[in-house]
Design a protein around this motif. Structure first.
Motif, short mmCIF file in Angstrom:
data_model
loop_
_atom_site.label_atom_id
_atom_site.label_comp_id
_atom_site.label_asym_id
_atom_site.label_seq_id
_atom_site.Cartn_x
_atom_site.Cartn_y
_atom_site.Cartn_z
N PRO A 107 0.79 -1.23 0.00
CA PRO A 107 0.00 0.00 0.00
C PRO A 107 0.83 1.29 0.00
O PRO A 107 0.37 2.30 -0.51
N GLU A 108 2.04 1.26 0.56
CA GLU A 108 2.83 2.49 0.63
C GLU A 108 4.29 2.23 0.24
O GLU A 108 5.20 2.27 1.06
N PRO A 109 4.53 1.98 -1.07
CA PRO A 109 5.90 1.73 -1.53
C PRO A 109 6.73 3.02 -1.54
O PRO A 109 6.19 4.12 -1.71
N ALA A 110 8.03 2.87 -1.36
CA ALA A 110 8.94 4.01 -1.45
C ALA A 110 9.03 4.48 -2.90
O ALA A 110 8.86 3.69 -3.84
N ALA A 111 9.32 5.76 -3.07
CA ALA A 111 9.56 6.31 -4.40
C ALA A 111 10.88 5.73 -4.92
O ALA A 111 11.79 5.42 -4.14
N PHE A 112 11.00 5.56 -6.24
CA PHE A 112 12.19 4.91 -6.78
C PHE A 112 12.53 5.43 -8.17
O PHE A 112 11.71 6.01 -8.86
N THR A 113 13.76 5.17 -8.56
CA THR A 113 14.23 5.35 -9.92
C THR A 113 15.35 4.35 -10.15
O THR A 113 15.93 3.83 -9.20
N ARG A 114 15.64 4.06 -11.43
CA ARG A 114 16.70 3.11 -11.76
C ARG A 114 17.87 3.87 -12.38
O ARG A 114 17.70 4.76 -13.19
N ILE A 115 19.08 3.46 -11.99
CA ILE A 115 20.29 4.04 -12.57
C ILE A 115 20.59 3.33 -13.87
O ILE A 115 20.60 2.10 -13.93
N VAL A 116 20.83 4.09 -14.93
CA VAL A 116 21.17 3.52 -16.24
C VAL A 116 22.53 4.04 -16.69
O VAL A 116 22.99 5.09 -16.25
N LYS A 117 23.16 3.28 -17.58
CA LYS A 117 24.42 3.71 -18.18
C LYS A 117 24.12 4.83 -19.18
O LYS A 117 23.29 4.65 -20.08
N PRO A 118 24.76 5.98 -19.03
CA PRO A 118 24.48 7.08 -19.97
C PRO A 118 24.99 6.77 -21.36
O PRO A 118 25.97 6.05 -21.55
N SER A 119 24.31 7.31 -22.36
CA SER A 119 24.70 7.11 -23.75
C SER A 119 25.79 8.09 -24.18
O SER A 119 26.37 7.94 -25.25
N ARG A 120 26.07 9.08 -23.34
CA ARG A 120 27.10 10.08 -23.63
C ARG A 120 27.57 10.67 -22.31
O ARG A 120 26.89 10.55 -21.29
N PRO A 121 28.71 11.37 -22.30
CA PRO A 121 29.14 12.05 -21.07
C PRO A 121 28.19 13.18 -20.74
O PRO A 121 27.55 13.75 -21.63
N GLN A 122 28.10 13.54 -19.46
CA GLN A 122 27.22 14.64 -19.09
C GLN A 122 27.71 15.96 -19.68
O GLN A 122 26.93 16.79 -20.11
N TYR A 123 29.03 16.15 -19.66
CA TYR A 123 29.61 17.38 -20.18
C TYR A 123 30.55 17.06 -21.34
O TYR A 123 31.19 16.01 -21.33
N PRO A 124 30.67 17.95 -22.31
CA PRO A 124 31.51 17.66 -23.48
C PRO A 124 33.00 17.90 -23.25
O PRO A 124 33.76 18.06 -24.19
N PHE A 125 33.43 17.94 -22.02
CA PHE A 125 34.86 18.15 -21.74
C PHE A 125 35.38 17.15 -20.73
O PHE A 125 34.65 16.46 -20.11
#
Length: 190
Positions: A172-190
């Protein structure tokens, strides 16, 4: 090369569809939830916890979120309607942060209080954090929603993540969640 990328894309799409299906399958079970079903490993990202109702008609007066282990550089977003407080915890092992600074502690809990959220509207409670570099891991955000009368304890997590559908149908009261995924690119271009 194109076939492998296509298959990988299909797997990610299927996993995303599963998570979306679980999150949207039954709105009555998806009360405190993370707006994004996936976050990128190792990235600094905004996490948005949504509270879409009160407690049986009673307005929400406080939201407390437990930050999962492995998340560092946690920073709540300014919310001029709510008072924001943090509780810290020591890291078992210091980690290198931006600019080479060694991080020895992180936010353990964030509490939003000092306002009321009517039962018939929703609110976003946002913070930014560096996501652990652990693709495939589920992040569970145990959330306690206190109302003028009553509370919801969105703190239940499955013992077997391979049976998520069963878990969400029976909890009835599950915790909020998200899944970690492998990024398709770097977050920043440097």
């Amino acid at each position: 090369m194109k076939i492998a990328a296509f298959r990988s894309g299909r797997k990610r799409a299927a996993a995303g569809a599963l998570l979306l299906g679980l999150a949207a399958a039954d709105v009555t079970h998806a009360h405190a939830y993370v707006s994004a079903t996936e976050v990128n490993a190792g990235w600094k990202q905004d996490i948005e916890i949504r509270i879409p109702h009160g407690c049986k008609g009673s307005p929400t007066t406080q939201v407390r979120v437990k930050i999962p282990d492995g998340m560092v550089a946690v920073m709540p977003e300014v919310n001029r309607s709510w008072k924001v407080a943090t509780k810290m915890r020591k890291l078992p092992t210091p980690v290198r942060g931006e600019g080479g600074v060694m991080i020895t502690e992180t936010v353990d809990e964030i509490t939003w209080s000092g306002n009321t959220l009517p039962d018939n509207v929703f609110e976003r409670f946002v913070f930014r954090a560096t996501i652990p570099n652990e693709p495939g891991r589920m992040l569970w955000f145990k959330t306690i929603q206190t109302c003028q009368s009553g509370e919801h304890r969105w703190v239940e997590v499955p013992t077997d993540e391979s049976k998520m559908g069963e878990f969400f149908k029976s909890t009835p009261e599950p915790a909020a969640f998200t899944r970690i995924v492998k990024p398709s690119r770097p977050q920043y271009p440097f």
